[in-house]
Design a protein around this motif. Structure first.
Motif, short mmCIF file in Angstrom:
data_model
loop_
_atom_site.label_atom_id
_atom_site.label_comp_id
_atom_site.label_asym_id
_atom_site.label_seq_id
_atom_site.Cartn_x
_atom_site.Cartn_y
_atom_site.Cartn_z
N ILE A 35 -7.07 -3.15 -2.32
CA ILE A 35 -6.61 -2.02 -1.01
C ILE A 35 -7.03 -2.36 -0.40
O ILE A 35 -9.31 -2.67 -0.71
CB ILE A 35 -7.66 -1.19 -2.40
N LYS B 249 -8.66 11.39 1.14
CA LYS B 249 -7.28 10.97 1.65
C LYS B 249 -7.45 9.11 1.20
O LYS B 249 -6.59 8.80 0.54
CB LYS B 249 -7.61 10.95 3.73
N LEU B 250 -8.55 9.27 1.27
CA LEU B 250 -9.44 8.20 0.10
C LEU B 250 -8.43 7.78 -1.13
O LEU B 250 -8.30 6.86 -1.60
CB LEU B 250 -10.22 7.09 0.86
N GLU C 8 -6.63 9.85 -2.70
CA GLU C 8 -5.32 9.66 -3.15
C GLU C 8 -4.69 7.80 -2.37
O GLU C 8 -3.84 7.93 -3.65
CB GLU C 8 -4.99 10.88 -1.83
N ARG C 9 -5.49 7.58 -2.00
CA ARG C 9 -4.59 6.42 -1.61
C ARG C 9 -4.99 5.67 -2.55
O ARG C 9 -4.18 4.28 -3.23
CB ARG C 9 -5.32 5.79 -0.64
N ASN D 176 -2.80 5.99 -6.20
CA ASN D 176 -1.34 5.59 -5.41
C ASN D 176 -2.18 4.39 -5.76
O ASN D 176 -1.02 3.91 -6.34
CB ASN D 176 -0.92 6.41 -3.85
N ALA D 177 -2.35 3.71 -5.36
CA ALA D 177 -2.62 2.42 -5.25
C ALA D 177 -2.65 1.58 -6.76
O ALA D 177 -2.16 0.68 -7.51
CB ALA D 177 -3.91 0.93 -4.18
#
Length: 604
Positions: free
Chosen positions: A556, A594-595, A597-598, A601-602
């Motif tokens: 990531i 936001k991070l 969520e990233r 998802n990763a």
């Protein structure tokens, strides 16, 4: 007896102290190790005219030298004897192979205790119930506890970061303490009832559940009453399924020995808190020609050096004098009173008969399996045209996923069985991804280079899981090592990979051979090949999973070393990070929503 050995002179040097004695043959090989409370009294019995068995007579006739060592207590002598038997393997000592430690049910000391299978060193603050003679018995009991008391089985890191209940809650195997779906007091009450169940206090638990069921029915809470009714019924089914059960039995081990065709089987049945936890059968080495009392005594002394000693042991083949000596020894070893019952009556007698019946069944199955394996071995010898039996077979397989995390496995078949202690896995290095031929060459070079230097066992046959190409690559390595005289065979899967259609490539032959699907030799080849494949693929999956888990966060872009460290520290490891939701991730310092969520998802 050897003329060079003066038994009278040796006995004259012995003290009347506890210790161990060792007998050697004329060539200096250790042939027997024994222990004694009184060395002079015990050893002198070997040199009398009459012996208890022909086996003892044969052993005494081979004695060429003897030694002794004194110990502080008979229990110390037992420990020393056991270590020597396990390390030296004397020919005339009945030897029971070391087994894995028994499994326990662990109830952690957490605020909301977790229940799970456990094997290893016990730690303060937790509760342990067992031991169970097999992992299957442990998991079955944990399944019962889940159905009845709905206790959590998840790790603490997962438990502390859940935002919604898991599947076990949905199927009524967990009460959902991770998300507050049960009050702490109610959960602790369920834990206490599970403890009582494990301690054999079924009637106490049943009475409490019946009282709650009646109260719920009076208050018109019919769904709650139905749940209590179901729990009571499950408890009754479990109790009715116990082969051995007695309210006053306490902790008891029942030991029985059965012999057939020179092979002995010792059955051990475990009763804890009055409940039968299961059985396990043991097949000793060097026991041919022994009597039941000698086999049982060898089992008791070797087994309880490593395992907890119960308050009572039922073994009806022992003489009263031997039982009394074992009581004293095991009591000193375990630091609590031990009763060895050698003349069981009533309920104990029924237990012994059940154990003996189980031993007879296990022994019959063992002998049938040995006969099958012997027939397969003879068929393979005939198929290969070998002059001598093919006693030792080593088989290789390569496993990877599109070249990722390649693993080579080597499994060993010897003495009619798979020798799991000799299995090996090799991490393939310096080979192009997906190069099966190169991986096979690497594995054989690592495996057999020591053999080329005079170290290791020479196999009678090497099996390669693969066709002509893999066999050719493997053969090239053996030629380079100067071991080309070892027979080799490649086992290629047949049409549509169906078992029974395998093509067999013999090193030095151009054309593949085939055997009928029902041929015993093919069955042996398939058995060994499948085990090599299983061993390779489990190792590959573990290696691949470890590599992927380790690199997941690193892949990531927005998560650098500092944030990775913060995430792992906050959640107690990668498993906790994987279990965390977006809201949980966003609570970590430096992680925006936001991070978060990233990252989520990763990871998913």
């Amino acid at each position: 007896m050897s003329a060079a050995f003066d038994s009278a002179a040796f006995v004259a040097t012995l003290p009347t102290l506890p210790g161990i004695y060792k007998f050697f043959n004329a060539t200096g090989d250790l042939i027997y190790v024994g222990k004694a409370k009184d060395l002079k009294k015990r050893v002198s019995t070997y040199f009398q005219k009459a012996h208890p068995s022909p086996r003892t007579t044969l052993m005494v006739a081979q004695i060429g030298a003897a030694e002794f060592s004194t110990t502080r207590t008979e229990a110390d002598a037992l420990l020393l004897e056991n270590n020597l038997i396990k390390s030296q393997h004397p020919r005339y000592n009945v030897l029971f192979r070391d087994d894995k430690s028994y499994g326990y049910i662990l109830v952690t000391g957490h605020r909301y205790p977790q229940i799970r299978f456990y094997r290893g060193v016990q730690q303060k603050g937790n509760s342990y119930f067992g031991p169970f003679p097999s992992s299957w018995a442990v998991r079955e009991t944990i399944g019962h506890l889940q159905k009845i008391f709905r206790l959590r089985t998840c790790d603490d890191s997962v438990f502390s970061h859940r935002s919604r209940p898991c599947l076990l809650y949905q199927i009524h195997r967990c009460s959902g303490p991770c998300v507050g779906l049960i009050e702490e007091g109610a959960y602790k009450h369920d834990v206490e009832q599970a403890r009582q169940f494990l301690e054999g206090k079924d009637e106490v638990v049943t009475s409490d559940l019946m009282r709650k069921m009646d109260t719920a029915a009076v208050e018109l809470r019919y769904e709650d009453a139905a749940q209590y009714r179901d729990r009571i019924q499950m408890l009754q089914r479990i109790r009715s399924g116990q082969a051995v059960e007695s309210a006053g039995a306490g902790d008891v081990d029942i030991v029985a020995a059965v012999e057939s065709q020179g092979v002995w089987c010792v059955a051990l049945a475990m009763v804890r808190a009055g409940r039968h936890l299961g059985d396990r059968c043991f097949f000793p080495v060097n026991a041919s020609g022994s009597d039941a009392a000698s086999v049982v005594e060898a089992f008791l002394t070797q087994h309880y050096v490593q395992q907890p000693v119960p308050a009572r042991i039922v073994a009806d083949t022992l003489e009263l004098e031997d039982a009394a000596a074992l009581e004293e020894m095991l009591a000193a070893l375990s630091e609590h009173a031990v009763k060895v019952i050698s003349r069981p009556i009533g309920e104990s007698r029924l237990w012994v008969e059940t154990a003996r019946h189980n031993a007879a069944i296990a022994l019959a199955a063992r002998l049938a399996a040995q006969a099958t394996q012997e027939a397969r071995g003879l068929a393979l010898q005939e198929f290969m045209g070998a002059d001598a039996p093919i006693a030792r077979i080593e088989c290789f397989d390569i496993s990877h996923t599109m070249g990722e995390a390649p693993i080579a496995s080597c499994v060993v078949y010897e003495k009619g069985a798979m020798q799991t202690s000799e299995y090996r896995r090799y991490n393939v290095k310096d080979v192009e991804p997906g190069d099966d031929y190169g991986a096979m060459r690497y594995a054989l070079n690592v495996r057999y280079r020591p053999l080329a230097e005079g170290q290791g066992k020479v196999p009678d046959l090497i099996l390669i899981d693969g066709g002509k190409g893999q066999l050719s690559a493997a053969r090239g390595v053996m030629v380079e090592l100067g071991l080309s005289d070892i027979p080799m065979m490649g086992v290629a899967k047949g049409e549509e990979r169906k078992p029974g259609l395998e093509q067999l490539f013999i090193a030095g032959e151009e054309e593949a051979r085939r055997l009928p699907p029902e041929h015993p030799a093919l069955h042996l080849i398939q058995q060994i090949r499948d085990e090599a494949h299983r061993f390779a693929i489990t190792g590959h999956r573990a290696k691949r999973g470890k590599a992927r888990r380790a690199s997941t966060l690193e892949e990531i872009d927005a998560v650098g070393p500092k944030r990775r460290q913060q995430l792992l520290a906050h959640f107690g490891g990668l498993q906790g990070v994987m279990a965390a939701g977006v809201e949980d991730l966003a609570r970590v310092e430096g992680i925006s929503r936001k991070l978060a969520e990233r990252i989520y998802n990763a990871l998913h």
